[in-house]
Structure formats: C-alpha cells, structure tokens
Scaffold this active site. Sequence first.
Site: not given
Length: 748
Positions: A38, A84, A128
């Site tokens: 991470r 993931h 979008y």
Amino acid sequence: MGKQVIPPGGEGSIESVDLREALEERYLAYALSTIMHRALPDVRDGMKPVHRRILHAMRQLRLDPTAAFKKCARVVGDVIGKYHPHGDQSVYDALVRLAQDFAVRYPLVDGQGNFGTLDGDSPAAMRYTEARLTDVGARLLEGIDDDAVDFRDTYDGSEQEPVVLPGAFPNLLANGSTGIAVGMATSIPPHNVAEIAEAALLLIRNPATDLDALLAHVKGPDFPTGGIIVESPGSIRESYRTGRGSFRVRARWESEDLGRGTWQIVVTEIPFQVQKGKLVERIAELLEAKKLPLLGDVRDESADDVRLVLEPRVRTVDPVLLMESLFRLSDLEVRVPLNMNVLVGGQVPAVIGLKEAIQHWLDHRKVVIVRLARHRLEKVSHRLEVLDGFLIVYLDLDRVIRIIREEDDPKAELIVAFTLTDVQAEAILNMRLRSLRRLEEMEIRKEHTALSAEKASLEALIADEKAQWKKVADEVKVLRKVYGSETPLGKRRTDFAAAPEAPTVDILEAMIEREPITIVVSELGWVRALKGHVQDLSTVAFKQGDALKWVLRGETTDKLLVLSTGGKVYTLGCDKLPGGRGHGEPIKLMVDMEQGQEVAHVKLHRSGGKVLIVSKEGRGFVAAEDDILANTRKGKQVLGVDEAWPAMLMVAVEGDMVATIGENRKLAIFPLSQVTEMTRGRGVRLQRYKDGGLSDVKTFSGADGLTWIDAGGRTHTRSLDDLKDWTSDRGAAGRLPPPGFPRTNRFA
C-alpha cells in the site's frame, strides 16, 4: 458468573493462545501488508500496487496513447474487479492523480474531462471522465507481454498481475512518491528526466562515479508547479547522500510596474502541493488580522496560468521585504521533505540515496533487457525451425502433396520422409496452398536470413554484459532526447536561487503596523503607550503615590531600552506595550528583572546610535546601541555595578563633549574622546566626588555650547569659551556651576 459454554468438540477443542503473541503476530502481518502492498513504492518502477494495477488494467483495455478514450468508470471497475479489492473511490482518486499535470511531473494517464484544479476543486465523477495512457505510461508497460517481468496470481486466483512493471522510464525519481506505512513513511519529490538520464549514463560508463559528479547534472527536484528552490548546495548534497532531508521552495514572483510610481507583485508559480484557493484564503485571513501591515490587498486573477496579484499598502514599501513577510507566514514558501524509503527488490524497505536509486533502476532495466532478449530468441528460434522445415519440403512439393492426400497419418509420414521435427511437420500441415508459390519460397529464404542474423545478435547480447549495458545506455539516450530540456514537457520548471538576505529585524518590523505613540513611564516603573504623539499629558492619571517620570514619543516599530539599577539593559517592543486606557503595567513584570532592582532609565533605540551609560559612582563608558539590544527577557548585563553605586543613566551620545554634575553641585566638562567605548564593564571615572555621587550627565557639541533649562522653563546656553573654567580632563572634581543653573542639579 454466567454459564460456561462448551464447544461441540468438547473441552479438548479449546486452545489457549497467548494474547500478546497473538496481537504481535497479527499486527506484524498488518504492518507488512501496509508496507509492501500500500504505502511504499518499488525502487524498480517507482510504483505502488494500486498504480501498477491501474496501468495494467488500462493496458488490458488497449488504452494506448493513440487509442480512443474510455470511461474512467470502466477502468476502475476492471481494477477493483480483477486486481484491487478495495473501494472504487480510492482507486479513482489514484487514477485522477496520475492524470493531474499539477500533481505529477510526467502524467501517466491522459485524462479527458474535469480532473480537478490547482485550487483544490474535486474532479468530476468517474462516469463523466475518460482516460487513456500517455507516452510515459506506455513506456512503463513496454515489453510486459514479452516475459519482461514476473506475474503472480491476483487476490482470488482468477487472473494474473505483474509483480513489477518493465519500467523503461525512471518513474521513482521522475514523478516521486508519498506514503505513510506502519512505523515508516516515504516522501520523494519529482525530478527532471533529462537530468536523471545524464546521471544514469555516467553510472553506466563508470559505476564508481561519486555523488558530486551526479549532482553536476541532477541539481535538485523539478516540481510540476515550478517555483524556486532556495536551499544551499551543501544541504542538497547531504539530502541526496543520506536519502533524508528537505527542500525549501518559494513561489515565483515579479514586481509589475503600473506607472506613476505605483506597482504590484504578481505571483506566477506557487510551491508544489499547495492549493491555490486555500493559499489565497490564508493570505486574506492574515490581512484581516492585521498581521501583514505592508500588504494592501490580494486578488486571484488566474485563468489557465497562475496569477496572484498582491498590492502594497503604500508604494514606498520594499517589494523584497513585503514578500519576505509573506514567505514567513503563508504557504508561498514551504519545505518539501525528502525521505527515500522504498522497497528494494520488492521485498525489503530501505532508505537509499540518489546514486542507489538510479543504480537500482538501471539494474532492473538490464534484467528486463536480458529477459526480453531471451523471450525474443525463443520466438526467433521457433520461427527458424519452422522456416527450415519449409525450405526442406520446397525441394519436393509433389511428394509432400501426395503424402498429405494419400497417407492416413500424414504428420508421421512427413517426419519420417523428410527428417522433420514435430513443430516443422505441424507447420507444413497448416500451410496454405497460396504459400506454395515460388515467390513465397524467396520470401521465406529472405526471412530466414534476417532471423538468423537476429538470432546471432540476441545470443551475443545475452552472453555479453557490456552489450547489455550498451543497450540500456541506448534506451536512456532515447529518453534524454524525447524528454530533453528543449521539449515542452522536459524543460526544467523549478529554478534555484539564494534566499535574499533580508535582516530578521527588518522583517519583524515590516510585520508591525507603524503608528505614532507616546510612551509614558512613571516613577514606580509602570509603562503604557498612548496613541499618537500626545503633547498635553495633564489628563494622564497615575496610581496613588505614583507620578510621571519619562515621556518618549516614537512609533510602534520602535524598541524601548530599559536600564536597571543592576546595570542590565532590557529590550521591549513598543508594539507590545500596554495601551493607555489604564495605568499600564510594571516593567519589572514584563522582563525578568532581578529582585531588589529598579528601573534606572529608559530611552528609544536608535539603530547605529551610541549611548553613554553611567553609574551613581560617576563611572561609565560609551556603547553602541545595537550591541546592548537584548534578545530575551533576561536582558543583557552591560554596566558593572555594586549595591552602593547602582546604574543611573543611559543618555544618547550627541556631539563631542561631556558635562557631568554631582550631588555636591560641582560641574565638570571634558572631551567625549576621553571616554572609553566598550560593550561591557565598569567604565572609566568621569567625575570625582568627595561627598555623594553623580546627579546628571549630558553630551553636547562644543561648537554649539552647553544648554540647560532652569526652573522657570527658560533655556540657557554657554559656549566653551564661557565654560573654560569648568573644562578639564575627565575624572576632575569640578566646580560650582555658572549662575542660572537649576538647583535640581539637572540639565533638563
């Protein structure tokens, strides 16, 4: 007590576990997961798993730089579904950052739509926005389908993901990285690729190249938002040597002439990771709180480029001093940390220096090049084997056709008849009829010749380490050319400069709003500051038993020097003096004055001026006012005294003569040159007394004569000729003053 519940397996199925060991084991597992999966980037490709998975998913979706854009929601869906297993918003945030040209020096993702702004505005929703890979992102993935790196199973075992990317781009240093793990963190600022390429070529030619040679090319970070680094070369070198340090980064600004003596400051670049909107808000807050008295107004006139306009309050303000005050209080200057904590080999966390970071990337590229060469060699050898079979059967095509038409097992028969391998026989059986043309045979021979030469070249590359390093160097040279300093993306954006040597005192004064004040000090040592230069002090009230002693007219930017009877000088900022509504505050409580000591004298500090400091004994010396300034509440010991003869006066030096008068009403005049100048001590004897001590002292110009004011307020002036009977060397006893001298034994 409640009833004990026995598990179905009976009491024997209960297992005793040491709580401490269990917690340590689980916390260690959590820590390792955070560190490796991470927070810390891999030194080879400079990426964390989430970024690596995003690029790999985009590669699988064929989102190459020349391909059409696809919705970010599609990319995020593939990432969280295949590789993931975390929240979609966290993955989208990581994707957005890879596309922001103000957050990443060399964007890996080409975004279309609203991907956020430098003001800190959030990007549009993933449904979008659209994305595809940039050329940089494609370079990091180059060769991933050709066994350049190892793959491993994904979290559910249904897919394969790369352990590390091929990384034909120095992403760790070029784009930097930040992250917080368990017990460790990383912070690597971005750098210029062309400079890294130059340093890498040096290391390839000579692995023993020292850090100083590398720093001749890699001068420091290169931030996407530009700015100016004002760190010393020695500090930069130490940071790159140890892998830990920081860089002081300032905004880029210029003074814009508006004509008729007016001007304004325009900020065109702000420091890295500073949100412009919050920066403007902070400056406006400081302005409203009157902590920036030199600044009149701030406006954000930014469009595509940054343009912050700072208007001075008055045009006589020094622009450098104004900016220095802003640098001290706002994020127009920040410190960007350097902590090169990375995963070496994808497994071991380590803090490395600049040289090690570049070397690890080069070593990785060498491994990738060898793996690509071996993979290609395998493909070429397979193709040559097939072509050899084709060339054999072309000598007797009729027999091949007969075997295929008549034999039950044509593959086995071809292997026996023409001494072919299984691969060759299979390729012949899969050959199309159109390939039997004579022209095709010529093409095969031509391809065979070319592949044979390529095979020899690949074998030579795999066997020769020098050839491998040459191949790496050739790739680095291409990077240096594509992202060179003359290209729009590769041009250095962050410059270097020495910080202006603006005195700290000037900056602090610039941050104080200058206003006229009248300082009133009472006989008991209480001080207050009245607004403006007050002439009539008849209405000023004091506590019972107290009265006016000193009146000083100055400004809030001045400093008040306080001499104690113990010979210490204390410094008070006039802007911090209590207001004039009450009785003020005791000076003794505003400084750390020792028990039993009192305020002997006060005066306003004059930069570059001198004072004559004397004790009751009639001893003293001349001191520079700048040398007796105290930086702390404890003050500065200046005059050496004892209890019988305390410090008494601190008068400004004006002229070339000194006049002293004792309590025995004896006046003595002598040249100022006979008084020693020093910074600390008991001083020299100014006047000798048989009874009592010093009453008053004054310096004056011999050309102008000595002046005093009598009890009726009349001014008397005597020239040196008139005073020749009182003029002698210092240390004299003196004689009774001329007629008209006040009975108070004071010059004023």
